[in-house]
Design an enzyme around this catalytic site. Structure first.
Site: not given
Length: 504
Positions: A95, A187-188, A192, A226, A245, A250, A350
């Site tokens: 926990d 931040d992926h 890249k 997207e 988001d 990004h 989106k």
């Protein structure tokens, strides 16, 4: 991001909070496995997954193997390699709100120290809900867990706060426990391959720097689109929206890479200093002018690839009268010598017509157009198109004479295509980022002031949108390019959105 295969790294223990979650199965473990296959992990390493669920080590490993077989870029795991890799994985039910649970991690780390006869680096990965970041940090502080500034690191996933105030509070809390050099905010997008190559493209080629300014560049577009909807993230997304988001992190990070000044070298803080300079130079948004520089949208129902899809208000866990935007487009100006007068247009959404991430740098018209008459084709403006996904390429669009007896012009592409030019498959973003954490390189990670400056940029828009409900939502159909007023936003400056064609 500058690692070589013979880089020596310290023995490492990685504790994954949220070790039984979707991010761990889809991204973290497949990335670590691929690093293992390429001999990038330390000789001695251990991965400890933790969550509330009771699991044996073997059942935990079996669940991770399913994730690798489904999501790894290298395909299904080979039995021998998986056995070798998974022998370093264990599971600990805990926990994470209970400080007493952290004693089990302490015991495991001490046991590994004795076995390895050295002090390893300790990495704490917070792959959990953002409201637990501070809880984990505080319990690490209260327990006997390792917190050596040189060898201990904490990894924080986005979202980093939901507004400026909460981001400041989170930074303040973390910095009472960890030094800034220990905090790795992921931040992926920055991991890249093509995004990293933008800096190499700019700063390693003498031909680019003289062109990279207001004299030659007319405007810049950054698009992250997207085709999917919110899928199973309705509950989270309806509280966040696309501005939080995607744009705050990004897209603004991509803007920084395009617009930053050359650092003296690739020292992490020098690179991040230059990015912060860009954010500080973005023109402050006047509240009364927000509707002239920012557009929002929400998708309605429609058809995607022959399948009928619901509108956003009909999605699971979304309020029927939701005011949450699923599309955003905006214009930023950077007030400095390099970029004065060059607009930067950002858009993301989106349920659009295509899934793609790309940057378009539009150059100015030739100063004297000798071809502009009725008999000859008019030359188009040069463009640089940096495609991040799904295709990875850098393309220069230039004008050339069409073969034949007449002086007719045609646009030709000079292309560097990763899929055609590289012999090895490009690593996933998480592979790059996790290797950097293990190696202690913060270049691709956001610093506290960088996060807060990004929030400062978008807060006037965010506040305006939350305080002014849209009565026309949904205002664009699924499988379109967004609301009509997004086209008007850029058209009033004499430009249009550049939509990349589907690759054949």
């Amino acid at each position: 991001m500058s690692k070589t295969s013979d880089t020596k790294v310290n023995a490492t223990v990685l504790i994954i909070f949220g070790g039984n979650g979707d991010l761990t199965q889809r991204k973290i473990i497949p990335a670590l496995y691929n690093l293992f296959l390429e001999n990038r992990l330390p000789e001695k390493f251990a991965i400890i997954g933790t969550s509330r669920t009771e699991l044996s080590d073997q059942k935990y490993r079996d669940s991770l193997l399913e994730g690798i077989n489904q999501f790894s870029r290298t395909g299904k795991a080979k039995k021998e390699k998986w056995a070798e890799f998974s022998s370093n994985i264990s599971y600990q039910a805990a926990d994470i709100k209970d400080v007493a649970s952290y004693n089990e991690f302490y015991l495991k780390i001490n046991k590994l120290k004795e076995e390895w006869k050295q002090n390893p680096s300790i990495l704490y990965y917070c792959a959990v809900s953002p409201d637990l970041f501070c809880t984990i940090a505080e319990n690490i502080s209260k327990s006997k867990l390792e917190n050596d500034q040189k060898t201990t690191r904490i990894i924080i996933e986005k979202p980093f706060g939901r507004d400026l105030e909460s981001a400041r509070a989170l930074n303040a809390n973390l910095l009472t426990i960890f030094d800034e050099k220990q905090i790795y905010r992921i931040d992926h997008y920055l991991g890249k391959e093509v995004v990293q190559n933008v800096m190499a493209f700019r700063f390693a080629n003498t031909i680019m720097e003289p062109l990279w300014n207001r004299t030659h560049i007319e405007h810049v577009q950054i698009s992250v689109t997207e085709q999917i909807g919110v899928e199973n993230r309705g509950s989270y997304f309806d509280r966040a929206g696309i501005l939080r988001d995607m744009i705050q992190n990004h897209l603004l990070q991509l803007l920084c890479i395009v617009a930053m000044e050359p650092p003296i070298n690739f020292d992490a803080d020098l690179v991040r200093d230059r990015k912060v300079d860009v954010l500080k130079a973005i023109r402050k948004i006047v509240p009364g002018k927000i509707d002239t520089i920012a557009v929002r949208g929400q998708y309605g129902s429609g058809w995607v690839e022959g399948k009928e899809v619901p509108g956003y208000p009909e999605e699971t866990d979304v309020q029927a009268d939701s005011n949450t935007e699923t599309y955003a487009a905006m214009k930023f100006n950077i007030d400095n010598w390099r970029w004065q007068g060059v607009p930067f247009y950002l858009r993301t959404g989106k349920r659009l017509s295509k899934t793609a991430s790309y940057i378009v740098v539009q150059f100015r018209e030739v100063p004297h157009n000798m071809f502009n008459n009725e008999e000859h084709a008019i030359p188009k403006q040069n463009r640089l198109i940096i495609s991040i996904q799904p295709d990875m390429s850098i393309k220069f669009q230039l004008e050339s004479k069409t073969p034949g007896l007449e002086m007719m012009l045609n646009t030709v592409d000079m292309v560097f295509d990763y899929s055609e030019k590289t012999k090895t498959e490009s690593p996933e973003a998480y592979e790059t980022l996790l290797l950097d954490v293990i190696s202690g390189d913060q270049t691709l990670f956001m610093r506290a002031d960088q996060v807060e400056e990004a929030w400062k940029v978008v807060m006037p828009i965010l506040d305006h949108w939350e305080n002014n409900k849209m009565t026309s939502f949904p205002n664009y159909p699924a499988n379109s390019w967004g609301p009509e007023n997004a086209d008007a936003l850029i058209a009033k400056d004499g430009f249009h959105w550049i939509n990349l064609p589907q690759k054949k």
